[in-house]
Design an enzyme around this catalytic site. Structure first.
Site, short mmCIF file in Angstrom:
data_model
loop_
_atom_site.label_atom_id
_atom_site.label_comp_id
_atom_site.label_asym_id
_atom_site.label_seq_id
_atom_site.Cartn_x
_atom_site.Cartn_y
_atom_site.Cartn_z
N GLY A 293 13.86 22.87 29.62
CA GLY A 293 13.61 24.10 30.36
C GLY A 293 12.22 24.65 30.11
O GLY A 293 11.25 23.91 29.94
N SER A 294 12.16 25.99 30.02
CA SER A 294 10.88 26.70 30.10
C SER A 294 9.85 26.34 29.03
O SER A 294 8.67 26.61 29.22
CB SER A 294 11.12 28.18 30.05
OG SER A 294 12.11 28.52 30.99
N THR A 295 10.30 25.77 27.90
CA THR A 295 9.29 25.41 26.90
C THR A 295 8.27 24.44 27.49
O THR A 295 7.13 24.38 27.04
CB THR A 295 9.95 24.76 25.66
OG1 THR A 295 10.90 23.80 26.11
CG2 THR A 295 10.65 25.80 24.82
#
Lengths: 578, 111
Positions: A293-295
């Site tokens: 995800g956003s990492t």
């Protein structure tokens, strides 16, 4: 021989025939003498050789020969070198234990003997012992690996026909703490998982050459048990608090590539590996691959800045959800306006990250992620290392989703290794579990401009100061990082309620030394988090607490985060043109 | 001459046999001692291994944390408790103290 010659001369002046006879005799005698001399010489030579060899064995090779015989006699059946942590704390060692055996043929009264043995070892079954004792065999094991106290108790019984034999047992004093890194061994002390399997040959041969039981250099890992404990405790607290399925965490030295701590929960006790469940044995930190995800937006941002498709002052319009093929890309925290690059990062805008990735293009994206080691299996020294899953073919929609960390699954080790390159000035160093000699900085490969890394540090810091990662702050240690909340893929699409919440960051941000990752598998929100289970609410606090605990251990000097010099070093303009 | 030679040889043989006998028993004794020492060495090494393992076991961070929580008044270091030497405020020192401290003895007397 001269005796014969003298005698022959004494009777010389006689007749012709006698003279002739004497001459013949003398000839024969001469032949005999010559033969004797030859035989004598051969014998003398043989004895000399034997003598020389004796001196050789006794004087020159005496000690070596001695050693060989002792070695063979004393060598234990399966000895193994120790494994220690970076500070020399014993993580795995071999202990000599006693195993109880019986010689049933020499047992006088099996019933009585069984009664006595059960009083000393209550965990044994009396019926079974009696059956073994009456089996009539020459030798049978009753119980293996007794404690010294048990051995003493059994000795005190004085039962004839039973005895002890030395046995070797692999012991892990720290139990569960380092389980997934160490792995475990089988009944014959052969490595079956983890470091024990990876370095099986080396661990087993180190001691084969030497006489004693302790010599042979221990294998020194890069793990620090104190850091490992801090990470494990904070993660397991989070698992309890959020009723999660599991968790994983890594602390990596961004400069040397050493893995200081690696935790996977649930864990198991390698001393009793046979009773562990497959779920507990599974190494989520290295073998598991997840859509993070956003990492991943950190990599997308770094890539766009490094390639130069967008300047730090630039930005993208995130007013409307992005439609591509049959997908719609939405923002979790929609701002419905134009966002600058720092804003895209700190508000974790999927639309912005997707647009950023499209501008860079699929080829350059794939190449950049490959350089960061996100597309190949990590080269960690474990047999359990997961192979990443990346889109094939790599279409435009994939470029978009990979831009915000979906459609690509990597292991936590890969993620941490790639983040280290972003944080240490742009040099990629393969993560390792082996302790490096001090003062030797490994040579890595440059994967981005130093300036890009410098901007990324500021962005990560900004995100903890005023973005999604505020709960990760650890006073004094100048942390920075990025949250990640990914929906786990299930049958027929993503599952909204099954999240993989993570936080990856580094400290101290003015010169990052340690990269820390915390991943929580399917946390459930509770009252304290107002029902949220996202990375910012679950994993970020774990990160903050871990940093506060390990900062002093690793000798990181705290700084005043409000001081002018720190503020200046971490300054970044959020609003473009403002 | 021959007789004395034979005689000497017999004596020599006897002496050497005796010497060999002595040597053999001496070697056997030494070998026994060597085996004993080796055995003690192995026993000691095993004891050391056990103690090292026990030391590691007793020093498990979880146990230390528990013990320190129960028996000590220690707390984790707060960030505010740490600082750099050059960030300490400079204390005002009187001029007379300065000279007394830093001037060589003879000069101090002359003043």
């Amino acid at each position: 021989m001269s005796v014969f010659r003298r005698k022959a001369r004494a009777i010389a002046p006689v007749s012709e025939t006698t003279l002739q006879w004497a001459e013949e005799t003398e000839e024969q005698l001469e032949t005999g003498r010559n033969r004797l001399v030859v035989v004598g010489a051969v014998f003398a030579l043989a004895f000399t050789l034997v003598g020389v060899r004796l001196v050789d064995l006794a004087v020159w090779q005496g000690s070596a020969g001695n050693q060989i015989s002792l070695d063979a006699e004393q060598r234990p059946s399966a000895n193994r070198a120790d494994i220690v942590d970076r500070n020399g704390v014993v993580l795995a060692t071999n202990l000599t234990t006693a195993s109880l055996f019986a010689e049933p043929r020499r047992i006088l009264d099996a019933g009585d003997a069984a009664d006595k043995i059960v009083t000393a070892l209550p965990e044994l079954d009396r019926q079974e012992i009696e059956k073994k004792l009456t089996s009539g065999r020459a030798f049978i094991w009753l119980k293996r690996h007794l404690t010294p106290k048990q051995q003493n108790d059994v000795n005190a019984l004085g039962v004839p026909g039973v005895g002890f034999r030395d046995d070797r047992k692999r012991v892990y004093p720290h139990g569960n703490l380092v389980a997934h890194v160490l792995g475990y061994t089988g009944i014959d002390n052969e490595g079956l998982a983890g470091i024990e399997k990876q370095y099986d040959d080396q661990l087993a041969t180190v001691n084969r050459r030497s006489v004693s039981v302790t010599t042979g250099d221990p294998l020194r890992l890069s793990i620090d048990v104190r850091v490992q404990f801090a990470l494990q405790q904070e993660l397991s607290n989070a698992v309890d608090e959020f009723k999660a399925l599991g968790a994983a965490g890594i602390v990596l030295d961004a400069v040397t590539g050493e893995v200081i701590a690696m935790v996977s929960l649930p864990d198991f006790d390698p001393n009793q590996a046979r009773t562990a469940s497959p779920n507990a044995m599974f190494n989520r930190a290295a073998l598991g691959v997840y859509e993070m995800g956003s990492t991943f937006k950190a990599f997308t941002t770094a890539m766009a800045l490094d390639v130069g498709t967008v300047k730090i002052g630039g930005g993208y319009d995130a007013t409307k959800p992005l439609r591509v093929a049959r997908f719609t890309i939405r923002d979790d925290h929609p701002k419905k306006r134009w966002l600058s690059v720092p804003e895209i990062f700190i508000y974790s805008s999927n639309i912005g990250a997707a647009k950023m990735a499209v501008d860079v293009g699929a080829d350059r994206q794939r190449e950049f992620l490959g350089r960061l080691g996100l597309l190949q299996r990590a080269s960690l020294e474990l047999p359990e290392v997961g192979t990443p899953l990346s889109p094939s073919p790599w279409r435009e929609v994939n470029t978009m989703t990979v831009g915000f960390g979906h459609g690509i699954a990597v292991s936590p080790v890969q993620l941490t290794g790639a983040m280290a390159a972003l944080m240490n000035g742009g040099v990629r160093i393969d993560p390792t579990l082996m302790a490096r000699p001090p003062m030797v900085t490994p040579v890595g490969t440059r994967v981005m401009k130093a300036r890009t890394s410098s901007i990324m540090k500021r962005l990560m810091r900004l995100n903890v100061e005023s973005g999604t990662g505020t709960k990760a702050s650890a006073t004094g240690y100048l942390v920075g990082g990025k949250t990640g909340t990914a929906e786990k893929a299930g049958a027929g699409g993503y599952r909204r309620k099954a999240l993989l919440s993570s936080f990856i960051g580094a400290f101290p941000m003015n010169d990052p030394r340690y990269v820390v990752l915390a991943v929580i598998d399917e946390p459930k929100g509770n009252k304290k988090t107002f029902g949220y289970a996202s990375g910012g609410w679950t994993a970020a606090p774990v990160f903050g607490r871990v940093v506060s605990r390990i900062g002093p251990l690793m000798g990181v000097t705290p700084v005043d985060e409000e001081s002018k010099s720190v503020r200046n070093a971490m300054f970044i303009r959020v609003k473009a043109g403002g | 001459m021959r007789r004395s030679f034979s005689f000497a040889a017999i004596i020599l043989t006897a002496l050497m046999s005796y010497g060999l006998y002595n040597m053999k028993y001496e070697v056997r004794r030494l070998e026994g001692r060597l085996a004993d020492l080796q055995q003690n060495l192995v026993a000691d090494q095993q004891a050391v291994k056990i103690l090292r393992a026990e030391w590691a076991y007793l020093n498990r961070p979880s146990r230390l944390q528990d013990l320190s929580g129960r028996h000590l008044d220690l707390q984790p270091i707060e960030v505010g408790q740490l600082t750099d030497l050059h960030e300490l405020p400079v204390q005002a020192v009187k001029a007379s103290q300065k000279t007394a401290l830093f001037l060589p003895k003879t000069k101090r007397r002359a003043q």
